[in-house]
Design an enzyme around this catalytic site. Structure first.
Site, PDB file in Angstrom:
ATOM      1  N   ASP A  34      34.844  33.840  35.482  1.00 31.17           N
ATOM      2  CA  ASP A  34      35.489  35.156  35.475  1.00 31.17           C
ATOM      3  C   ASP A  34      34.491  36.296  35.623  1.00 31.17           C
ATOM      4  OD1 ASP A  34      37.844  33.695  34.810  1.00 31.17           O
ATOM      5  OD2 ASP A  34      37.332  33.815  32.695  1.00 31.17           O
ATOM      6  N   GLU A 207      47.151  36.837  38.063  1.00 32.62           N
ATOM      7  CA  GLU A 207      46.332  37.298  36.938  1.00 32.62           C
ATOM      8  C   GLU A 207      45.062  37.919  37.495  1.00 32.62           C
ATOM      9  OE1 GLU A 207      45.319  33.986  34.469  1.00 32.62           O
ATOM     10  OE2 GLU A 207      44.576  32.748  36.115  1.00 32.62           O
TER      11      GLU A 207
END
Length: 446
Positions: A34, A207
């Site tokens: 991420d 997301e």
């Protein structure tokens, strides 16, 4: 003064010890995912989440397990310094210290302060699900001080923060769909009601929102499960809160089958880059991931060309460093392969295996400095013995070394004088000459 010099020398030695030299994945001594990447004061700062293996009583087996965040910095996209842990679940006043769910973060600078945003579940009695907290520092690598409470009005994951040209701050997050809101100037509170962002596919998980602006166009990038695994997509708008118009796929689903992906996009020294993650260091368990980066390019109409993942990645490698040729730019169709050096400790990295005459592998963008190299060192071993030809690639291939790898059963460094001295930027090709299986860890010029 003497104590100060000792302290400074100690700090330099610590940073040098924590300096990581890598291609893709960028960080090879721990799991990272991420990636939120920022440019502060001409330095690149990487704020990833930090995957760790779950153990009994610490995280959920078979699922993501994350208890803290590190920050890494680089001046050249090649050498990365680990500044250590900046936020931990057991030091956030409002967070559940046993959740192991510190997912995708972000960081931004305003008025000399650095604001680090992170999602985490709250302690018992707090809001259900995920909240988003903020930690504040005077420097991009901390120390960061978590605020006593999360941001009121946000329930979700994957915060992303941007400051527009007019100084207005915005925060984005995911909660089944993608949401956004304005931030107050203190960067700690919402200045508007959250809005659901429009212009994205209705079906499939979305997301990881990450917004950036270029030439007046706002690009919202995000992972989307269009089929079974996430791919990176993007949409465009003339307003930070949309409505957005779907524009296409930024990166296809991972060829390895890694179920997640997560991205950030930056411009550095007039080149744009996409940072993302894959399961390079844990191919059998895609909840332990590794951050990657590749160059990103735009079409004349402002749309983005699809990014094709590479092992070579980005940045220039100094010829005097250990060049990991297994992070190749290209290779022959057969006779050469890449495997882990140690399958029980994958952080040791990979090796290149040559097992056919004239098989070859290429590694781009090696910089030979003003003091030209006189020798090449090769860390290799061969049960049969073999010979490697090392060449530079300009208009024609030019052999600069012929290295005989002795027959043996252990890794050893073979040093050989160069036939000719390269200068400047070169692409390096390593090729077998004759039969025999040769395994190579790295090569280096000095």
């Amino acid at each position: 003064m003497k104590d100060f010099k000792k302290c400074a020398a100690l700090m330099v030695s610590i940073l040098w010890f924590n300096c990581l030299m890598a291609q893709n994945p960028l960080i090879q001594n721990q799991f990272t995912a991420d990636p939120s990447v920022r440019v502060f004061n001409n330095m690149i700062y990487l704020y990833p989440s930090h995957d760790i293996p779950a153990t009994p009583g610490h995280g959920r087996a078979g699922w993501f397990c994350m208890q803290d965040y590190h920050v890494f910095s680089s001046s050249n996209l090649t050498d990365w310094v680990d500044h250590g842990v900046i936020v931990s679940q057991n030091k956030v006043p409002w967070a559940d210290s046993a959740a192991y769910s510190m997912w995708a973060p972000d960081c931004i600078e305003r008025a000399g302060k650095y604001y680090f945003y992170f999602p985490a579940p709250a302690k018992s009695g707090g809001p259900k699900g995920f909240s988003v907290g903020v930690a504040v520092a005077d420097k991009p690598y901390g120390p960061f001080v978590p605020q006593p409470l999360p941001i009121a009005g946000i329930h979700g994951i994957d915060p992303n923060v941007q400051i527009d040209k007019d100084g207005q701050g915005y925060i984005y997050w995911a909660q089944g769909n993608l949401y956004g809101a304005k931030l107050k100037a203190n960067m700690l509170e919402l200045a508007s009601e959250p809005v659901k962002l429009e212009g994205f596919p209705d079906k499939g998980l979305k997301e990881g929102p990450y917004l950036f602006e270029r030439k007046g166009i706002y690009y919202m990038t995000y992972p989307h499960v269009a089929d079974k695994t996430e791919r990176l997509e993007y949409a465009m708008s003339d307003n930070p809160l949309g409505p957005f118009k779907y524009a296409g796929v930024l990166m296809d689903e991972s060829a390895s089958g890694c179920w997640t992906n997560h991205q950030s996009v930056i411009e550095f020294k007039n080149q744009w880059y996409l940072f993302y993650h894959n399961d390079d260091l844990s191919p059998a368990f895609d909840k332990n991931r590794a951050v990657r980066a590749d160059s990103l390019f735009f079409n004349e109409d402002g749309t983005i060309r699809k990014v094709i993942p590479t092992l070579r990645g980005i940045g220039v490698t100094a010829s005097s460093k250990k060049i990991q040729i297994d992070r190749y730019s290209a290779k022959s169709e057969d006779g050469v392969g890449v495997e882990f050096i140690d399958t029980l400790n994958k952080f040791k990295g990979w090796k290149t295996i040559f097992n056919k005459t004239n098989s070859w592998i290429k590694y781009n963008s090696v910089l030979f400095g003003k003091q030209t190299a006189g020798y090449v060192s090769v860390n290799a071993w061969s049960a049969t013995g073999g010979t490697l030809l090392i060449s530079t690639e300009d208009n024609l291939r030019k052999v600069i070394a012929r290295v005989a790898i002795p027959k043996g059963n252990n890794w050893s460094v073979v040093k050989k004088a160069l036939i000719s001295m390269p200068t400047g930027m070169k692409n390096i090709i390593v090729q077998t000459e004759g039969s025999g299986r040769v395994e190579v860890d790295w090569i280096s010029f000095n």
